[in-house]
Motif scaffolding. Structure first.
Motif, PDB file in Angstrom:
ATOM      1  N   ALA A 145       0.884  -1.169   0.000  1.00  0.00           N
ATOM      2  CA  ALA A 145       0.000   0.000   0.000  1.00  0.00           C
ATOM      3  C   ALA A 145       0.918   1.214   0.000  1.00  0.00           C
ATOM      4  CB  ALA A 145      -0.909   0.004   1.217  1.00  0.00           C
ATOM      5  N   ASP A 146       0.822   2.019  -1.047  1.00  0.00           N
ATOM      6  CA  ASP A 146       1.758   3.132  -1.174  1.00  0.00           C
ATOM      7  C   ASP A 146       1.163   4.215  -2.066  1.00  0.00           C
ATOM      8  OD1 ASP A 146       4.164   4.405  -0.571  1.00  0.00           O
ATOM      9  OD2 ASP A 146       5.150   3.655  -2.375  1.00  0.00           O
ATOM     10  N   THR A 180       5.602   7.141  -8.424  1.00  0.00           N
ATOM     11  CA  THR A 180       5.459   6.663  -9.793  1.00  0.00           C
ATOM     12  C   THR A 180       3.986   6.547 -10.162  1.00  0.00           C
ATOM     13  OG1 THR A 180       6.313   5.018 -11.351  1.00  0.00           O
ATOM     14  CG2 THR A 180       5.492   4.188  -9.220  1.00  0.00           C
ATOM     15  N   THR A 181       3.720   5.952 -11.321  1.00  0.00           N
ATOM     16  CA  THR A 181       2.350   5.842 -11.818  1.00  0.00           C
ATOM     17  C   THR A 181       1.944   4.374 -11.946  1.00  0.00           C
ATOM     18  OG1 THR A 181       3.023   5.831 -14.146  1.00  0.00           O
ATOM     19  CG2 THR A 181       2.612   7.994 -13.107  1.00  0.00           C
ATOM     20  N   LEU A 182       0.645   4.144 -11.983  1.00  0.00           N
ATOM     21  CA  LEU A 182       0.141   2.776 -12.069  1.00  0.00           C
ATOM     22  C   LEU A 182       0.575   2.064 -13.346  1.00  0.00           C
ATOM     23  CD1 LEU A 182      -3.471   3.124 -10.588  1.00  0.00           C
ATOM     24  CD2 LEU A 182      -1.289   2.834  -9.404  1.00  0.00           C
ATOM     25  N   GLY A 193       6.767 -11.587 -14.056  1.00  0.00           N
ATOM     26  CA  GLY A 193       5.981 -12.773 -13.781  1.00  0.00           C
ATOM     27  C   GLY A 193       4.837 -12.628 -12.804  1.00  0.00           C
ATOM     28  N   PHE A 194       4.363 -11.404 -12.615  1.00  0.00           N
ATOM     29  CA  PHE A 194       3.255 -11.179 -11.685  1.00  0.00           C
ATOM     30  C   PHE A 194       2.003 -10.700 -12.420  1.00  0.00           C
ATOM     31  CE2 PHE A 194       6.981 -10.681  -8.980  1.00  0.00           C
ATOM     32  CZ  PHE A 194       6.605 -11.298  -7.796  1.00  0.00           C
ATOM     33  N   SER A 195       0.871 -11.123 -11.915  1.00  0.00           N
ATOM     34  CA  SER A 195      -0.409 -10.547 -12.307  1.00  0.00           C
ATOM     35  C   SER A 195      -0.790  -9.557 -11.215  1.00  0.00           C
ATOM     36  CB  SER A 195      -1.471 -11.640 -12.426  1.00  0.00           C
ATOM     37  OG  SER A 195      -2.746 -11.065 -12.653  1.00  0.00           O
ATOM     38  N   VAL A 196      -1.001  -8.277 -11.568  1.00  0.00           N
ATOM     39  CA  VAL A 196      -1.182  -7.249 -10.549  1.00  0.00           C
ATOM     40  C   VAL A 196      -2.524  -6.543 -10.700  1.00  0.00           C
ATOM     41  CG1 VAL A 196      -0.041  -5.437 -11.916  1.00  0.00           C
ATOM     42  CG2 VAL A 196      -0.069  -5.278  -9.389  1.00  0.00           C
ATOM     43  N   SER A 197      -3.096  -6.170  -9.575  1.00  0.00           N
ATOM     44  CA  SER A 197      -4.309  -5.353  -9.568  1.00  0.00           C
ATOM     45  C   SER A 197      -4.096  -4.190  -8.604  1.00  0.00           C
ATOM     46  CB  SER A 197      -5.523  -6.182  -9.130  1.00  0.00           C
ATOM     47  OG  SER A 197      -5.347  -6.677  -7.812  1.00  0.00           O
ATOM     48  N   PHE A 198      -4.826  -3.101  -8.851  1.00  0.00           N
ATOM     49  CA  PHE A 198      -4.710  -1.897  -8.042  1.00  0.00           C
ATOM     50  C   PHE A 198      -6.092  -1.485  -7.542  1.00  0.00           C
ATOM     51  CE2 PHE A 198      -1.416  -1.752 -11.323  1.00  0.00           C
ATOM     52  CZ  PHE A 198      -0.255  -1.589 -10.560  1.00  0.00           C
ATOM     53  N   ALA A 199      -6.134  -1.029  -6.286  1.00  0.00           N
ATOM     54  CA  ALA A 199      -7.391  -0.534  -5.719  1.00  0.00           C
ATOM     55  C   ALA A 199      -7.087   0.725  -4.905  1.00  0.00           C
ATOM     56  CB  ALA A 199      -8.038  -1.577  -4.832  1.00  0.00           C
ATOM     57  N   TRP A 206      -2.644   3.594  -2.992  1.00  0.00           N
ATOM     58  CA  TRP A 206      -3.232   2.474  -3.740  1.00  0.00           C
ATOM     59  C   TRP A 206      -2.774   1.151  -3.146  1.00  0.00           C
ATOM     60  CZ3 TRP A 206      -6.330   2.823  -8.222  1.00  0.00           C
ATOM     61  CH2 TRP A 206      -6.534   4.138  -8.685  1.00  0.00           C
ATOM     62  N   LEU A 207      -3.679   0.190  -3.124  1.00  0.00           N
ATOM     63  CA  LEU A 207      -3.304  -1.169  -2.798  1.00  0.00           C
ATOM     64  C   LEU A 207      -2.805  -1.829  -4.058  1.00  0.00           C
ATOM     65  CD1 LEU A 207      -3.409  -3.505  -0.617  1.00  0.00           C
ATOM     66  CD2 LEU A 207      -5.506  -4.217  -1.805  1.00  0.00           C
TER      67      LEU A 207
END
Length: 213
Positions: A145-146, A180-182, A193-199, A206-207
């Motif tokens: 979370a940052d 930085t930006t999303l 190698g990651f699948s990432v989501s933001f909330a 943002w999480l």
């Protein structure tokens, strides 16, 4: 590696908890919903956790209270002392940072951090994500979370708003550190190698939940 900001945090250690709970008007929006933010990270975490940027131990305490095993990494000696006052011997907190750290002997299923990843440049952020991708097993997670922004325009608008409100410390912070930006973060996580989501968790934070594929 973020250590260029150590002097700032050694000064901030004594008053950090007051700041995160809304006593500093300039940072009130940054830390809005602070306990909820920490609880969200805890809820998204597995049972064996490596935490970067322990600080005064607020997230660590919640992780422990939820029954998780925690290994802590914190580069600031005064912050480690404050965390030890709060947590006692319930967790081992070692000197280290996002890029240079002791990796525990047992398997880690979640790497967590709050309000700290922005201390790294974008190049360093990608180096860190690459390291974690090589260490985590399939299904392992990064839960950060940052502060981040939807795009560069939104970042610049937030700096402008801070200056207009007379929040000069906040404006200087936004301009000094490595926010930085999303889209940039999404590219970094995907590349390694990651699948990432933001909330969104408040106007700044943002999480970031990234799962090793």
């Amino acid at each position: 590696m973020g250590r260029e900001f150590l002097e700032l945090f050694e000064t901030w250690a004594q008053s950090y908890d007051e700041s995160v709970h809304g006593h500093d008007e300039e940072y009130r929006d940054v830390f809005a919903g602070y306990d909820t933010i920490l609880n969200t990270v805890v809820e998204k975490s597995g049972s064996v956790v490596l935490e970067f940027g322990v600080g005064t131990g607020n997230l660590t305490k919640k992780l422990l209270e939820s029954g998780k095993k925690v290994y802590g990494i914190e580069p600031s000696a005064p912050m480690r002392e404050k965390a030890h006052e709060k947590l006692g011997d319930a967790v081992l907190i070692q000197d280290g940072d996002f890029l240079s750290f002791p990796w525990p002997d047992e398997a880690i299923d979640t790497i967590v951090s709050t309000y700290a990843f922005h201390h790294l440049t974008d190049e360093e952020k990608e180096q860190a994500i690459s390291k974690y991708g090589k260490r985590l097993n399939k299904g392992g997670k990064i839960v950060f979370a940052d502060t981040a922004f939807v795009d560069q325009k939104a970042f610049e608008q937030m700096i402008k708003e801070a200056k207009e409100k007379g929040f000069h410390n906040l404006a200087e912070d936004l301009e000094r550190e490595y926010y930085t930006t999303l889209p940039v973060l999404e590219s970094m996580f995907g590349k390694h190698g990651f699948s990432v989501s933001f909330a969104p968790l408040n106007r700044f934070v943002w999480l970031m939940e990234a799962v090793k594929q």
